[in-house]
Structures are given as structure tokens and as C-alpha cells.
Design an enzyme around this catalytic site. Structure first.
Site, PDB file in Angstrom:
ATOM      1  N   LEU A   1       3.297 -11.719 -10.678  1.00 26.73           N
ATOM      2  CA  LEU A   1       4.731 -11.673 -10.951  1.00 26.73           C
ATOM      3  C   LEU A   1       5.109 -11.280 -12.372  1.00 26.73           C
ATOM      4  O   LEU A   1       6.286 -11.288 -12.723  1.00 26.73           O
ATOM      5  CB  LEU A   1       5.372 -13.025 -10.599  1.00 26.73           C
ATOM      6  CG  LEU A   1       5.365 -13.335  -9.101  1.00 26.73           C
ATOM      7  CD1 LEU A   1       5.999 -14.688  -8.822  1.00 26.73           C
ATOM      8  CD2 LEU A   1       6.079 -12.245  -8.305  1.00 26.73           C
TER       9      LEU A   1
ATOM     10  N   HIS B   1       4.042  -3.746  -2.632  1.00 30.21           N
ATOM     11  CA  HIS B   1       5.428  -4.229  -2.642  1.00 30.21           C
ATOM     12  C   HIS B   1       5.931  -4.286  -1.201  1.00 30.21           C
ATOM     13  O   HIS B   1       5.727  -3.329  -0.441  1.00 30.21           O
ATOM     14  CB  HIS B   1       6.302  -3.294  -3.486  1.00 30.21           C
ATOM     15  CG  HIS B   1       7.705  -3.776  -3.589  1.00 30.21           C
ATOM     16  ND1 HIS B   1       8.076  -4.805  -4.433  1.00 30.21           N
ATOM     17  CD2 HIS B   1       8.822  -3.413  -2.920  1.00 30.21           C
ATOM     18  CE1 HIS B   1       9.367  -5.044  -4.282  1.00 30.21           C
ATOM     19  NE2 HIS B   1       9.849  -4.214  -3.380  1.00 30.21           N
TER      20      HIS B   1
HETATM   21  C1  GRF Z   1       3.377  -9.984  -1.039  1.00 32.36           C
HETATM   22  O1  GRF Z   1       4.483  -9.910  -0.201  1.00 32.36           O
HETATM   23  C2  GRF Z   1       3.267  -8.740  -1.894  1.00 32.36           C
HETATM   24  O2  GRF Z   1       3.749  -7.603  -1.279  1.00 32.36           O
HETATM   25  C3  GRF Z   1       4.130  -9.086  -3.069  1.00 32.36           C
HETATM   26  O3  GRF Z   1       3.923 -10.459  -3.284  1.00 32.36           O
HETATM   27  C4  GRF Z   1       3.516 -11.083  -2.074  1.00 32.36           C
HETATM   28  C5  GRF Z   1       2.221 -11.768  -2.368  1.00 32.36           C
HETATM   29  O4  GRF Z   1       1.772 -12.533  -1.281  1.00 32.36           O
HETATM   30  N1  GRF Z   1       3.821  -8.255  -4.215  1.00 32.36           N
HETATM   31  P1  GRF Z   1       0.310 -13.164  -1.317  1.00 32.36           P
HETATM   32  O5  GRF Z   1       0.234 -14.012  -2.607  1.00 32.36           O
HETATM   33  O6  GRF Z   1      -0.681 -12.056  -1.340  1.00 32.36           O
HETATM   34  O7  GRF Z   1       0.211 -14.025  -0.105  1.00 32.36           O
END
Ligand code: GRF
Length: 211
Positions: A94, A113
């Protein structure tokens, strides 16, 4: 001598289901790559636990331990380098990378994304917000995008996209679930194409070379 598998440095901030899918594909031999290190800015991210369980080095690099963004990113870069990561994989990470990190891994950083970029992306667009924005706009199709990372948010050349239909009774949660199933497949596909040297970037376009 057999070619060494591509070494991945995966950056995470949360639950790590994409990381899990990548580790599972690699273990099953469906991906010619190995996760060399997992780094998180969130010390209690479940993703780190997933890595440890798989016997993969898992490192927490909390932002608050560093005076500035550059020092923080340098610490991450040090971990990526010391584990000899060939490709940096952002999987629910993030934070915005520093220019130094992006430059150090120029053309070797991917992000996923949960929408069809350029829709519903950019700064602050993550998690349920993305899917809620798609529902509020009323699109009939959303999806997932894997792209290379540049010195800006969600703008790099697009590697792969998959469409996911939006149903009339979808909530942000149900749409997220359906998109996530696609994410778990398409990220490994993109990494595999990179591992095979089949991604050729020409300006904004990424051509997929024949096998
Ligand atoms: C996913 O939806 C990805 O596309 C976005 O953040 C989310 C991460 O999910 N960038 P996870 O931690 O891999 O379960």
C-alpha cells in the site's frame, strides 16, 4: 546446467492471498520462479505469516523506524538486493515506492490492481474502494490489471488484463471476491511471461512474444 528460477522479492501490506497463489504456483512447478524474500511495511501482516510457513524469509520494515521515505525505501531495497531478487512483485503493497527503488529495478517491478486500468485506479484507490467505485459508476465489466511500475501510481505499461462481469446484485465484497479469483491466476501468468523473457515493452505497450 539448468536455468536458475527467477527470484522474486514480494512486497506486501496485508493478507497476502496473491502471495499465496504465487507461492502455490511455484511449488507446483506451474511457475518458473521462487519467492526469495517477502517484505512488509506492516509487521503483523498475515502475508508475512504465510511466507514463514512456507519457509521463505519474511522481513518487516516498519515505516516508523525510518526518518524519511528515502531511508525507508533504501532499507527495502537492501533486503531485495541481499536476497538477489530479480523481479519485485507488489502484492497488496500500500505504499508508493521511492524513485530510487523504482530506478534500481527499472522494468523489473510489477503491480496488480483490481480493476481494468485506467478505470478506478490512482492514489487512494485500493481495496473495497475500487469495487465500490465500479459499482457506483455502473460499469457492466470490471476486472484485473497486471502492469509494470513506473514513478507514478498505477500508470505503468499494462502486461495482462482480465475482464470480470459485474452482476446486478453485486456488492463491493462479492465483486472483489470474483475479481480476486482472476488475480490469483493472472499474476502468476504475467510473472511466468517475464521469466520466459517474453515481455517486450514498446512505449506504453507490452508485446507478448511467442513462446
Ligand atoms: C488485491 O486485490 C490486489 O489487486 C490489490 O490489493 C489486494 C491484495 O490482496 N493490489 P491480497 O493481500 O493479495 O490478498
Amino acid at each position: 546446467m539448468a536455468k536458475q528460477p527467477l527470484r522474486l522479492g514480494v512486497l506486501v501490506s496485508g493478507r497476502g492471498s496473491n502471495l499465496q497463489a504465487i507461492m502455490d504456483h511455484a511449488r507446483r512447478g506451474a511457475l518458473d520462479a521462487q519467492v526469495a524474500v517477502v517484505v512488509s511495511d506492516v509487521p503483523d501482516a498475515y502475508a508475512l505469516e504465510r511466507a514463514r510457513r512456507a519457509g521463505i524469509p519474511a522481513v518487516a520494515v516498519p515505516r516508523r523506524d525510518y526518518a524519511g521515505k528515502d531511508e525507508f525505501n533504501r532499507a527495502i531495497l537492501d533486503h531485495l538486493r541481499s536476497h538477489e531478487a530479480d523481479l519485485v512483485v507488489l502484492a497488496g503493497y500500500l505504499r508508493i515506492l521511492s524513485n530510487e527503488l523504482v530506478d534500481a529495478y527499472q522494468g523489473r517491478i510489477m503491480n496488480i490492481h483490481p480493476s481494468l486500468i485506467p478505470a478506478f485506479c490512482g492514489k487512494g484507490m485500493h481495496g473495497a474502494r475500487v469495487h465500490q467505485a465500479a459499482l457506483d459508476y455502473g460499469v457492466k465489466v470490471s476486472g484485473v490489471t497486471v502492469h509494470f511500475v513506473e514513478n507514478d501510481v498505477d500508470t505503468g505499461p499494462i502486461i495482462l488484463q482480465r475482464a470480470v462481469p459485474v452482476e446486478d446484485d453485486d456488492t463491493a465484497e462479492t465483486l472483489a471476491q470474483r475479481v480476486l479469483l482472476q488475480e490469483h491466476q493472472v499474476y502468476s501468468e504475467a510473472i511466468q511471461l517475464f521469466a520466459e523473457g517474453r515481455l517486450k515493452v514498446e512505449g506504453r505497450r507490452v508485446c507478448i512474444l511467442p513462446a
